[in-house]
Scaffold this motif. Sequence first.
Motif, mmCIF file in Angstrom:
data_model
loop_
_atom_site.group_PDB
_atom_site.id
_atom_site.type_symbol
_atom_site.label_atom_id
_atom_site.label_comp_id
_atom_site.label_asym_id
_atom_site.label_seq_id
_atom_site.Cartn_x
_atom_site.Cartn_y
_atom_site.Cartn_z
ATOM 1 N N LEU A 263 0.821 -1.207 0.000
ATOM 2 C CA LEU A 263 0.000 0.000 0.000
ATOM 3 C C LEU A 263 0.855 1.258 0.000
ATOM 4 O O LEU A 263 0.473 2.284 -0.577
ATOM 5 N N ALA A 264 2.020 1.181 0.644
ATOM 6 C CA ALA A 264 2.891 2.354 0.736
ATOM 7 C C ALA A 264 3.396 2.813 -0.620
ATOM 8 O O ALA A 264 3.761 3.979 -0.787
ATOM 9 N N THR A 265 3.431 1.928 -1.604
ATOM 10 C CA THR A 265 3.900 2.335 -2.933
ATOM 11 C C THR A 265 2.957 3.326 -3.595
ATOM 12 O O THR A 265 3.350 3.999 -4.552
ATOM 13 N N SER A 266 1.737 3.434 -3.092
ATOM 14 C CA SER A 266 0.828 4.453 -3.622
ATOM 15 C C SER A 266 1.150 5.830 -3.060
ATOM 16 O O SER A 266 0.557 6.825 -3.486
ATOM 17 N N ASN A 267 2.085 5.885 -2.124
ATOM 18 C CA ASN A 267 2.506 7.160 -1.546
ATOM 19 C C ASN A 267 3.928 7.521 -1.953
ATOM 20 O O ASN A 267 4.209 8.650 -2.336
ATOM 21 N N LYS A 268 4.836 6.547 -1.865
ATOM 22 C CA LYS A 268 6.221 6.780 -2.253
ATOM 23 C C LYS A 268 6.874 5.433 -2.512
ATOM 24 O O LYS A 268 6.720 4.493 -1.725
ATOM 25 N N LEU A 269 7.627 5.329 -3.597
ATOM 26 C CA LEU A 269 8.253 4.061 -3.965
ATOM 27 C C LEU A 269 9.472 3.750 -3.109
ATOM 28 O O LEU A 269 10.011 2.643 -3.177
ATOM 29 N N VAL B 223 1.265 -7.357 -5.671
ATOM 30 C CA VAL B 223 -0.057 -7.083 -6.247
ATOM 31 C C VAL B 223 -0.501 -5.664 -5.904
ATOM 32 O O VAL B 223 -1.005 -4.923 -6.763
ATOM 33 N N LEU B 224 -0.321 -5.268 -4.637
ATOM 34 C CA LEU B 224 -0.740 -3.932 -4.226
ATOM 35 C C LEU B 224 0.115 -2.841 -4.871
ATOM 36 O O LEU B 224 -0.344 -1.710 -5.049
ATOM 37 N N ALA B 225 1.366 -3.185 -5.210
ATOM 38 C CA ALA B 225 2.254 -2.209 -5.858
ATOM 39 C C ALA B 225 2.038 -2.145 -7.361
ATOM 40 O O ALA B 225 2.604 -1.264 -8.026
ATOM 41 N N LEU B 226 1.225 -3.052 -7.899
ATOM 42 C CA LEU B 226 1.065 -3.126 -9.358
ATOM 43 C C LEU B 226 0.590 -1.817 -9.983
ATOM 44 O O LEU B 226 1.123 -1.417 -11.039
ATOM 45 N N PRO B 227 -0.394 -1.106 -9.411
ATOM 46 C CA PRO B 227 -0.799 0.167 -10.044
ATOM 47 C C PRO B 227 0.354 1.154 -10.180
ATOM 48 O O PRO B 227 0.497 1.809 -11.215
ATOM 49 N N ALA B 228 1.195 1.255 -9.147
ATOM 50 C CA ALA B 228 2.333 2.183 -9.224
ATOM 51 C C ALA B 228 3.334 1.719 -10.269
ATOM 52 O O ALA B 228 3.883 2.528 -11.029
#
Length: 525
Positions: A195-201, A237-242
């Motif tokens: 989930l954190a990848t939606s904020n910062k990689l 999977v959660l990082a896939l959008p980023a």
Amino acid sequence: MTTARAARDEASPGRAERGAAPLGRAAREGAPGAESSVTRPAVAWRPVGAAVLALVVVLTVTSARYGYHRDELYFRMLEPAWGYVDQPPLTPLLVQAISGVVDEAWAIRVPATLCAAATVVVVALLARELGGGAGAQTLAAWGYAFAVLPLAFGHLMLTSAIDQLVWPAVLLFAVRALQRDDDRWWVPAGVVAGLATSNKLLVGVLVAGLLLGLAVLGPRRHLRSRGLLVGAAVAAVLALPAIVYQAANGFPQLAMGAALGESNAGDVRLDMWWFLLVMLGPLLVPVWVAGLVALLRRPAWRPSRCVAVAFAVVVAFTFAAGSQPYYPVGVVGALFAAGSVPVWEWATRAGRSRRALVVGGVLANAAVAVVVSLPALPEERLAETPVPAMNGTVGDQVGWPRYVEQVAAVYEGAVEDGAAAPAIIATNYGEAGAIARFGPDLGLPAPYSGHNALSGAAPPEDADVVVVVGEQVELARRVFDSCEVRARLDNDVDVDNEEQGVPVAVCAGRSSSWAEIWPLFAHLD
């Protein structure tokens, strides 16, 4: 901060550890690592909750002072998107959603306050996970809550406000998996990291550090565990959008990182070392250093030594990338939680004098941190103090309404009857965001800027006269026949920030089409 009860609990293991559970499945089963078992005392909810409440009150009371930070103004004016050239979408989307309901700085900072409060709980739980009783948990909670960067990031709605919670949370779940020898905890660690990848990689650097630590120092069996593999799959999977956004747009984060490194690397590689000493406060350095040493030396903490490696990896990445010196703060917070255990043990071994020294150090550090990190001083007195030089975010909150009034005065003078209205070009996203926020009430149109994610929209072709704000006046002189400086921005309180003293010019006689010259105004930094 009252620690009398915490001290009594610490001195009476039966009282402090009522309901405590043995830590480590390996210890119960006689498996490898049994010697690394410690006990988990009860959670000291009363002193930890008091620290959380005090922090929320302080952040709420100060949230409306000064003004928006430049990044908050930038996030507010961005259009909702799956991502931007300089960052993933989570923080901008939160700012946009809140400002659409209540368009005030204090409102958009509510999530930052909540993240800061949750981080205090996580830090206390980390201390408890490593065997810290009520005293250690109290030290961890109060010390971290009123430390320098935690206060600064709790006050402003920046990407770091969320990262401040994410990194210690990942480390808490990782330490639980390791100290309890229970690989199921890798799954929530993967959820948080993904989930954190939606904020910062940048969270990927932390994860890489943990994995490297497991490979080098062990326990390596976790690398083959089902829980870690499931957690990694969930994170992916959660990082896939980023990841998809980056791939679809030519990996703009790499270009952004290179641009930050090009402009900041020299300073960051020097500043990051002293920044490690001040990010929580100089008086708290012995605590987190004690945590780093204990992770490497305490037999009971052997399973969690990978956290020390993760710290080294993040520091090395910060040096190599040369982007921002505050990147290690999340790991330093975890080290502070760990250090609270041996430091409080030391403080309770020789009567009250050592406890008084520790408590006094926390209070003194907090007093300085409140002044440096929060809008505690009157705005008109800031220039007389070293605070703006010590904390750059302070200057970035000063002067925006006044600056926009000065731009509006120049714009009004540039309007000619019968001609198309001038366009406004802002050099950076702070100036653009301020004009977007305060300009409509003064009759200003939406601004244009080539800075980061704003560069996609160029002025219309009929905009032959422009008002240029900031350092790009010199660039405008190259593509317009004339540029006359009509004003210089002044925040009226003499605070030296990025906008103070920059020119505002009226330029006319464009040399070619906007399609040809607008790319010259685009820049990443």
